[in-house]
Design a protein around this motif. Structure first.
Motif, PDB file in Angstrom:
ATOM      1  N   HIS A 142     -21.829  -3.035 -33.646  1.00  0.00           N
ATOM      2  CA  HIS A 142     -21.258  -1.699 -33.763  1.00  0.00           C
ATOM      3  C   HIS A 142     -22.388  -0.683 -33.650  1.00  0.00           C
ATOM      4  CE1 HIS A 142     -18.402   1.385 -34.731  1.00  0.00           C
ATOM      5  NE2 HIS A 142     -19.056   1.759 -35.811  1.00  0.00           N
ATOM      6  N   ARG A 143     -22.289   0.147 -32.603  1.00  0.00           N
ATOM      7  CA  ARG A 143     -23.284   1.180 -32.341  1.00  0.00           C
ATOM      8  C   ARG A 143     -24.695   0.610 -32.316  1.00  0.00           C
ATOM      9  NH1 ARG A 143     -20.092   6.013 -35.662  1.00  0.00           N
ATOM     10  NH2 ARG A 143     -18.422   6.144 -34.108  1.00  0.00           N
ATOM     11  N   LYS A 203     -12.098  -4.180 -34.117  1.00  0.00           N
ATOM     12  CA  LYS A 203     -12.436  -2.757 -34.023  1.00  0.00           C
ATOM     13  C   LYS A 203     -11.335  -2.049 -33.231  1.00  0.00           C
ATOM     14  CE  LYS A 203     -16.723  -1.916 -32.838  1.00  0.00           C
ATOM     15  NZ  LYS A 203     -18.012  -2.015 -32.111  1.00  0.00           N
ATOM     16  N   GLY A 206     -10.381   3.735 -34.423  1.00  0.00           N
ATOM     17  CA  GLY A 206     -11.325   4.453 -35.262  1.00  0.00           C
ATOM     18  C   GLY A 206     -11.692   3.737 -36.543  1.00  0.00           C
ATOM     19  N   LYS A 207     -11.332   2.460 -36.651  1.00  0.00           N
ATOM     20  CA  LYS A 207     -11.603   1.698 -37.870  1.00  0.00           C
ATOM     21  C   LYS A 207     -12.229   0.342 -37.535  1.00  0.00           C
ATOM     22  CE  LYS A 207      -7.765   3.652 -40.584  1.00  0.00           C
ATOM     23  NZ  LYS A 207      -7.287   4.595 -39.539  1.00  0.00           N
ATOM     24  N   ILE A 208     -12.953  -0.184 -38.511  1.00  0.00           N
ATOM     25  CA  ILE A 208     -13.438  -1.554 -38.464  1.00  0.00           C
ATOM     26  C   ILE A 208     -12.584  -2.347 -39.441  1.00  0.00           C
ATOM     27  CG2 ILE A 208     -15.417  -3.083 -38.661  1.00  0.00           C
ATOM     28  CD1 ILE A 208     -15.870  -0.855 -36.658  1.00  0.00           C
ATOM     29  N   TRP A 227     -10.898  -2.652 -44.550  1.00  0.00           N
ATOM     30  CA  TRP A 227     -11.148  -1.720 -43.452  1.00  0.00           C
ATOM     31  C   TRP A 227     -12.116  -0.626 -43.884  1.00  0.00           C
ATOM     32  CZ3 TRP A 227      -6.758  -1.786 -46.355  1.00  0.00           C
ATOM     33  CH2 TRP A 227      -6.378  -0.610 -46.995  1.00  0.00           C
ATOM     34  N   ASP A 229     -13.950   3.200 -42.038  1.00  0.00           N
ATOM     35  CA  ASP A 229     -13.978   4.140 -40.928  1.00  0.00           C
ATOM     36  C   ASP A 229     -15.144   3.785 -40.007  1.00  0.00           C
ATOM     37  OD1 ASP A 229     -12.848   7.033 -40.085  1.00  0.00           O
ATOM     38  OD2 ASP A 229     -15.017   6.946 -39.730  1.00  0.00           O
ATOM     39  N   GLU A 230     -14.953   3.925 -38.697  1.00  0.00           N
ATOM     40  CA  GLU A 230     -16.003   3.544 -37.754  1.00  0.00           C
ATOM     41  C   GLU A 230     -17.259   4.401 -37.887  1.00  0.00           C
ATOM     42  OE1 GLU A 230     -14.560   3.991 -33.785  1.00  0.00           O
ATOM     43  OE2 GLU A 230     -14.374   6.173 -33.909  1.00  0.00           O
ATOM     44  N   ASP A 231     -17.142   5.584 -38.500  1.00  0.00           N
ATOM     45  CA  ASP A 231     -18.303   6.452 -38.701  1.00  0.00           C
ATOM     46  C   ASP A 231     -18.995   6.225 -40.043  1.00  0.00           C
ATOM     47  OD1 ASP A 231     -17.932   7.786 -36.242  1.00  0.00           O
ATOM     48  OD2 ASP A 231     -16.409   9.084 -37.138  1.00  0.00           O
TER      49      ASP A 231
END
Length: 322
Positions: A142-143, A203, A206-208, A227, A229-231
């Motif tokens: 992720h990122r 993924k 907008g969520k993991i 879960w 948040d992806e940020d």
């Protein structure tokens, strides 16, 4: 893809802890716990329903004695930075000490374009923050950060296993601290054994999401959901939320019991998400359920609700029909 509402299940017989990875070459790569628990088998096919009678190869066999010689559990295949990795848990030879399993987690690597070969090398133990029973590792990126999620026993916490997350230095080495994600706390997570294990990452929206499995491996086995948040900071335990109720449980109507230890993939036309899970066709009648090989791999399409959360329905009943 014809008849998107269903697959012909089971897709693979007698393979618990099923893991499916759909690669860019158009193949589904499949692995899972082999009855007897002494080897790692890999198979591939262009469709999920072809996996049962597909090409297959034993890519690794347990050592004769000592480390990695006993109870080879829950292999997963991943493709990371142009190399193949299989993560698995293994114990030393002999019976569990004081009836407590002694598994540790390991990784093997293949640099070939096609992993259906015997060219796999051992990368050794994936060591964690505690020298204790651990298993069921999975990874995700992720990122541009590679994460490792796994189940482990903490002697200071009652129960059999909790879930943790950590960054990775490389595909076989953890970096930094381990974050506790969840412990068995609800009644449905503590039937027979106090277990949180078998994480799988999805993924979406907008969520993991992390699904996991809980309780004993008989008909009481069930799936839960975490879960973030992806940020969010995924190494901050407060970033994660947990469903109080299970999200996938036994179906008396469809004769599928103890669903769990899942993975995720995409449909053949890449239009739908697919839940891969094992389940038994009947309740465990007697003896240790781990000795009963009737956990079969199943595939099931699912959809998401208006808030972006996965809706798995019941085993054997795709939510695309709802």
């Amino acid at each position: 893809m014809k008849n998107v509402e269903s697959y012909t299940n089971p897709i693979v017989l007698e393979r618990a802890d099923p893991w499916v990875y759909k690669h860019t070459d158009g193949y589904y790569y499949f692995t899972g716990s082999v009855p007897g628990y002494q080897s790692i088998e890999l198979r591939r096919a262009k469709t999920l329903n072809d996996l049962e009678n597909s090409e297959r190869v034993t890519v690794w066999t347990a050592h004769d004695t000592g480390e990695m010689s006993h109870l080879i559990w829950a292999p997963e295949i991943h493709y990371i930075k142009d190399k193949w990795y299989i993560y698995f848990a293994a114990a030393s030879s002999g019976q569990p000490k004081n009836n407590i399993f002694q598994h540790r987690m390991y990784a093997i690597e293949c640099e070939d374009e096609n992993p259906m070969s015997d060219n796999w090398s051992e990368k050794g133990e994936v060591k964690t923050h505690i020298n204790s029973f651990c298993l069921d590792a999975t990874t995700f990126e992720h990122r541009d950060v590679l994460y490792y999620v796994w189940a482990q026993k903490d002697p200071a916490i009652p129960g059999n296993s909790n879930l943790y997350i950590s960054e990775m230095e490389n595909p076989w080495t953890l970096r930094g601290h381990a974050t506790l994600l969840t412990i068995p706390e609800y009644d449905w997570e503590k039937v027979g054994f106090l277990v949180n294990e078998g994480p799988a990452v999805l993924k979406r929206n907008g969520k993991i999401f992390i699904t996991y499995s809980a309780s004993a491996t008989d008909e009481n086995y069930a799936m839960g959901l975490l879960w973030a948040d992806e940020d969010a900071d995924l190494l901050d335990g407060y970033s994660w939320h947990k469903s109080e109720k299970p999200v996938f449980t036994s179906s008396e109507e469809n004769s599928l019991y103890g669903p769990g230890h899942n993975s995720f993939t995409r449909s053949e036309d890449d239009q739908y998400d697919v839940l891969i899970y094992h389940a038994r066709p009947e309740r465990n009648k007697e003896g240790d359920p781990l000795d009963n090989p009737n956990r079969h791999a199943n595939a099931q399409l699912f959809k998401f609700d208006s808030e972006g959360f996965p809706q798995f329905g019941a085993p054997g009943s795709s939510t695309l029909n709802l």
